[in-house]
Design a protein around this motif. Structure first.
Motif, short mmCIF file in Angstrom:
data_model
loop_
_atom_site.label_atom_id
_atom_site.label_comp_id
_atom_site.label_asym_id
_atom_site.label_seq_id
_atom_site.Cartn_x
_atom_site.Cartn_y
_atom_site.Cartn_z
N SER A 210 0.81 -1.22 0.00
CA SER A 210 0.00 0.00 0.00
C SER A 210 0.84 1.27 0.00
CB SER A 210 -0.93 0.02 1.22
OG SER A 210 -1.82 -1.08 1.20
N ILE A 211 2.14 1.15 -0.24
CA ILE A 211 3.04 2.29 -0.25
C ILE A 211 3.64 2.43 -1.64
CG2 ILE A 211 5.08 3.35 0.78
CD1 ILE A 211 2.75 3.05 2.71
N GLN A 212 3.61 3.63 -2.18
CA GLN A 212 4.21 3.89 -3.49
C GLN A 212 5.70 3.59 -3.46
OE1 GLN A 212 4.69 8.05 -4.95
NE2 GLN A 212 3.30 7.43 -6.59
N ARG A 213 6.17 2.80 -4.45
CA ARG A 213 7.57 2.39 -4.49
C ARG A 213 8.36 3.32 -5.40
NH1 ARG A 213 7.94 -3.45 -6.52
NH2 ARG A 213 6.23 -2.73 -7.84
N LEU A 214 9.49 3.78 -4.91
CA LEU A 214 10.35 4.70 -5.64
C LEU A 214 11.49 3.93 -6.28
CD1 LEU A 214 10.74 7.72 -6.22
CD2 LEU A 214 12.22 7.82 -4.20
N LEU A 215 11.65 4.08 -7.61
CA LEU A 215 12.71 3.40 -8.35
C LEU A 215 13.91 4.30 -8.61
CD1 LEU A 215 10.57 1.51 -11.03
CD2 LEU A 215 11.58 0.57 -8.93
N GLY A 216 13.70 5.59 -8.66
CA GLY A 216 14.80 6.52 -8.93
C GLY A 216 14.27 7.94 -8.96
N HIS A 217 15.18 8.88 -9.15
CA HIS A 217 14.79 10.30 -9.22
C HIS A 217 15.88 11.08 -9.95
CE1 HIS A 217 17.62 11.57 -6.02
NE2 HIS A 217 17.37 10.38 -5.53
N PHE A 218 15.50 12.20 -10.51
CA PHE A 218 16.46 13.08 -11.17
C PHE A 218 15.84 14.46 -11.28
CE2 PHE A 218 13.94 11.01 -14.47
CZ PHE A 218 13.53 12.08 -15.27
N THR A 219 16.64 15.44 -11.64
CA THR A 219 16.19 16.81 -11.88
C THR A 219 16.59 17.18 -13.30
OG1 THR A 219 16.49 17.39 -9.55
CG2 THR A 219 16.34 19.20 -11.13
N LEU B 145 -16.16 -3.22 -1.78
CA LEU B 145 -14.97 -2.57 -2.35
C LEU B 145 -14.48 -1.46 -1.44
CD1 LEU B 145 -15.73 -2.23 -6.18
CD2 LEU B 145 -14.10 -3.76 -5.08
N GLY B 146 -15.43 -0.69 -0.87
CA GLY B 146 -15.03 0.38 0.05
C GLY B 146 -14.31 -0.16 1.26
N CYS B 147 -14.81 -1.28 1.83
CA CYS B 147 -14.13 -1.90 2.97
C CYS B 147 -12.71 -2.34 2.61
CB CYS B 147 -14.93 -3.10 3.48
SG CYS B 147 -16.49 -2.68 4.29
N LEU B 148 -12.55 -2.92 1.42
CA LEU B 148 -11.24 -3.41 1.00
C LEU B 148 -10.27 -2.25 0.75
CD1 LEU B 148 -12.50 -6.21 -1.38
CD2 LEU B 148 -11.14 -6.58 0.68
N LEU B 149 -10.76 -1.15 0.21
CA LEU B 149 -9.90 0.03 0.02
C LEU B 149 -9.49 0.62 1.36
CD1 LEU B 149 -11.75 1.72 -2.99
CD2 LEU B 149 -9.55 0.55 -3.06
N LEU B 150 -10.43 0.73 2.29
CA LEU B 150 -10.10 1.26 3.61
C LEU B 150 -9.13 0.34 4.34
CD1 LEU B 150 -13.69 2.41 4.64
CD2 LEU B 150 -11.71 3.92 4.34
N LEU B 151 -9.28 -0.98 4.15
CA LEU B 151 -8.36 -1.93 4.78
C LEU B 151 -6.95 -1.72 4.26
CD1 LEU B 151 -7.68 -4.42 6.48
CD2 LEU B 151 -8.48 -5.84 4.58
N GLN B 152 -6.79 -1.55 2.95
CA GLN B 152 -5.45 -1.30 2.41
C GLN B 152 -4.86 -0.02 2.98
OE1 GLN B 152 -4.95 -2.14 -1.97
NE2 GLN B 152 -7.17 -2.33 -1.87
N LEU B 153 -5.68 1.01 3.13
CA LEU B 153 -5.20 2.27 3.69
C LEU B 153 -4.72 2.08 5.13
CD1 LEU B 153 -4.82 5.33 3.69
CD2 LEU B 153 -7.26 5.55 4.26
N CYS B 154 -5.50 1.37 5.95
CA CYS B 154 -5.10 1.16 7.35
C CYS B 154 -3.81 0.35 7.43
CB CYS B 154 -6.23 0.45 8.10
SG CYS B 154 -7.70 1.48 8.38
N ARG C 8 -8.35 -1.48 11.41
CA ARG C 8 -8.00 -2.55 10.47
C ARG C 8 -8.65 -3.88 10.89
NH1 ARG C 8 -4.73 -6.52 12.27
NH2 ARG C 8 -3.13 -5.04 12.89
N GLY C 9 -8.61 -4.20 12.19
CA GLY C 9 -9.25 -5.42 12.67
C GLY C 9 -10.75 -5.42 12.46
N ILE C 10 -11.40 -4.28 12.67
CA ILE C 10 -12.84 -4.19 12.46
C ILE C 10 -13.19 -4.41 11.00
CG2 ILE C 10 -14.78 -2.57 12.49
CD1 ILE C 10 -13.65 -1.44 15.10
N LEU C 11 -12.42 -3.82 10.09
CA LEU C 11 -12.68 -4.00 8.67
C LEU C 11 -12.49 -5.46 8.26
CD1 LEU C 11 -10.92 -0.77 7.39
CD2 LEU C 11 -13.36 -1.28 7.15
N LEU D 224 -11.27 -4.74 -7.97
CA LEU D 224 -10.61 -4.15 -6.81
C LEU D 224 -9.23 -3.63 -7.22
CD1 LEU D 224 -10.35 -3.57 -3.77
CD2 LEU D 224 -9.43 -5.90 -3.52
N PRO D 225 -8.97 -2.34 -7.10
CA PRO D 225 -7.63 -1.82 -7.38
C PRO D 225 -6.78 -1.79 -6.12
CG PRO D 225 -9.16 0.01 -7.12
CD PRO D 225 -9.95 -1.26 -6.85
N ARG D 226 -5.47 -1.68 -6.32
CA ARG D 226 -4.57 -1.42 -5.20
C ARG D 226 -4.64 0.05 -4.82
NH1 ARG D 226 1.38 -3.03 -6.61
NH2 ARG D 226 1.74 -1.85 -4.68
#
Length: 522
Positions: A210-219, A287-296, A443-446, A340-342
């Protein structure tokens, strides 16, 4: 009497069905064991010291001596031998584990029960790890890709679409391509909006679904073909395409390369799902429960690293299409809104050691927590607001400040999830911080709302740890059977919802279930 003729060598010998030392060796000329074959998954028992080939006066398939009543089929005959094989751990037990090793674990019915339950938990853990790798990719491959992208800029990337594929509250996202290991990969080039970069914090986060993965960066200077609304010198969609005689120089901006390509934000999803919520309320609210679960789950991961979500609002939560569809979607083609999306958290900040001091008034703390999006203590309040927003109930800041914790806006009962979501929102938005549930409890309630135990379990039997333990053991066994049956039916690999379910049954205990159901069904 003449000896009976020996059996053909390529047939399974009877001695191989009994794990008797020295009698289960593979004969010369037999085929080599095949990987994955059940018949050849049982290893042969090693010969003991002093044992050799069977005597010539009897065929090799004849047993050395009959079993006595005190010996089981899986028990070696030489019980008095001082040498004992090491007892394998539950994670090491497989279908091919030698019966001599299993025999040391089967001395009592209680031991057999504990062994089976332990093997089920270990199997769920392995399945969960495999599903997670399917969802986010192998960690080693990501590290190789990060090393390959080091120092690369726009010139090394192929812009696949000049229009942003997604615009969140803090960044624009563009689909780009890159050739790696003779394969064309797609990922997202994230261009943060002014004063919205969290590169320093994001580069130190561990891998989580549930966390955006960073592969690299530049300016670098922005490519001239990209459409970036709101940046001086960049033409927006629908504006004049005539180039000025002296075009303004392209702005130099920071760019983050992210592994996942977002399709939309949670705000876009909620805005476009009014009709789905009206026609299929049960499916949409699940779907709403599953999205909220991923967020928690993502917020829990961040808190473990002393990091918080920067601005917890629907505009800053990204939705990514899963690489493999869920098993529940087989045999039918569903619209994009039904899958269901991530959910990805993409905006972060480091939690300071010195937090805002609590005021003497709970009312003042509650209002400040709702008004200030960044303090980590406000995460519970903002998740409570998100429940209303996902369920299309007006819960703007101006409206919610006019309600007390017992007079929150009403959530209509449209499905089996409505009452539980209403209860969770009330607990997250409670004015008293001692009565407010934490992200971990949410998270446990969901999870209980999604996979049980439901309240009807306690209609005929009084709730107890023994009842919940039995329910948990049966559900784990049935879940593993479902995976086995789906695999035998040649269905696709388990998807995101199956992984979330595995995570739940892998780690939950009857004590946790008792506490969560006490809060949810109070």
């Amino acid at each position: 009497d003449p000896l009976p003729p020996p059996l053909p060598k390529k047939q399974l010998q009877r001695a191989e069905s009994l794990p008797e030392p020295g009698s289960s060796r593979r004969c010369h000329g037999d085929p080599e064991p095949r990987a994955g074959s059940i018949l050849y998954s049982i290893p042969a028992a090693p010969l003991r010291h002093g044992e050799g080939a069977p005597p010539r006066d009897r065929p090799p398939w004849a047993p050395k001596k009959p079993l006595t009543k005190s010996q089981s089929l899986g028990e070696p005959l030489a019980r008095s031998s001082p040498r004992k094989a090491p007892v394998p751990g539950l994670k090491e037990l497989t279908f091919g584990t030698a019966d001599g090793e299993l025999g040391q674990l089967l001395e009592s019915p209680a031991g057999v029960c504990a062994l089976v339950l332990g093997c089920q938990e270990a199997s769920l853990a392995r399945l969960s790890a495999h599903m997670q790798e399917e969802l986010v990719g192998p960690e080693e491959r990501q590290q190789l890709l990060q090393a390959e992208l080091a120092g690369k800029r726009w010139a090394a990337l192929g812009v696949l679409d000049p229009q942003p594929c997604c615009q969140s509250g803090d960044a624009w996202y563009f689909r780009v391509g890159f050739t790696f290991e003779h394969r064309q990969l797609q990922f997202a080039a994230k261009v943060p909006k002014p004063c919205c970069s969290s590169l320093g914090v994001q580069s130190s986060l561990g891998t989580h679904c549930s966390i955006q993965r960073l592969l690299g960066h530049f300016t670098d200077r922005l490519p001239r073909e990209l459409v970036l609304p709101g940046i001086p010198g960049k033409h927006s969609q629908g504006s004049s395409r005539e180039e000025p005689a002296c075009p303004a120089p392209q702005p130099v901006l920071q760019v983050l390369l992210c592994a996942e390509v977002p399709q939309q934000t949670l705000a876009d999803f909620v805005k476009g799902s009014h009709a789905l919520h009206r026609t299929s309320p049960g499916h949409y609210e699940r779907l709403g429960c599953l999205l909220l679960l991923q967020l928690c789950m993502g917020l829990e991961h961040l808190r473990g690293q002393n990091v918080a979500q920067g601005d917890l609002c629907p505009e800053n939560l990204l939705l990514v299409e899963c690489p493999c569809p869920s098993q529940s979607q087989q045999g039918q083609k569903e619209p994009l809104g039904l899958s269901l999306p991530r959910l990805l958290i993409s905006n972060f900040f480091k939690v300071q050691e010195k937090q805002r001091p609590c005021s003497s008034s709970q009312e003042q703390d509650w209002r400040q927590g709702l008004a200030a999006p960044s303090p980590p203590a406000a995460a519970e309040l903002n998740v409570g607001r998100l429940i209303y927003q996902i369920l299309h109930v007006d819960i703007s800041l101006e409206n919610i400040l006019g309600f007390s914790s017992k007079r929150l806006p009403e959530i209509p009962s449209l499905s089996i999830y409505s009452a539980g979501l209403r209860r969770l929102a009330m607990l997250l938005l409670h004015r008293d911080p001692h009565e407010r549930v934490s992200i971990e409890q949410a998270r446990g309630i969901l999870q209980v709302l999604l996979w049980g135990p439901r309240q009807e379990l306690f209609a005929r039997s009084r709730k107890s740890l023994e009842l919940l333990r039995g329910w948990l053991e049966v559900k784990r066994a049935l879940l593993l059977l479902r995976f086995a049956e789906n695999s035998a039916g040649a269905r696709v690999s388990p998807g995101l919802e199956e992984w979330l379910c595995c995570q739940y049954f892998q780690g939950v205990t009857e004590h946790t279930l008792y506490q969560v159901t006490q809060v949810l069904y109070a």
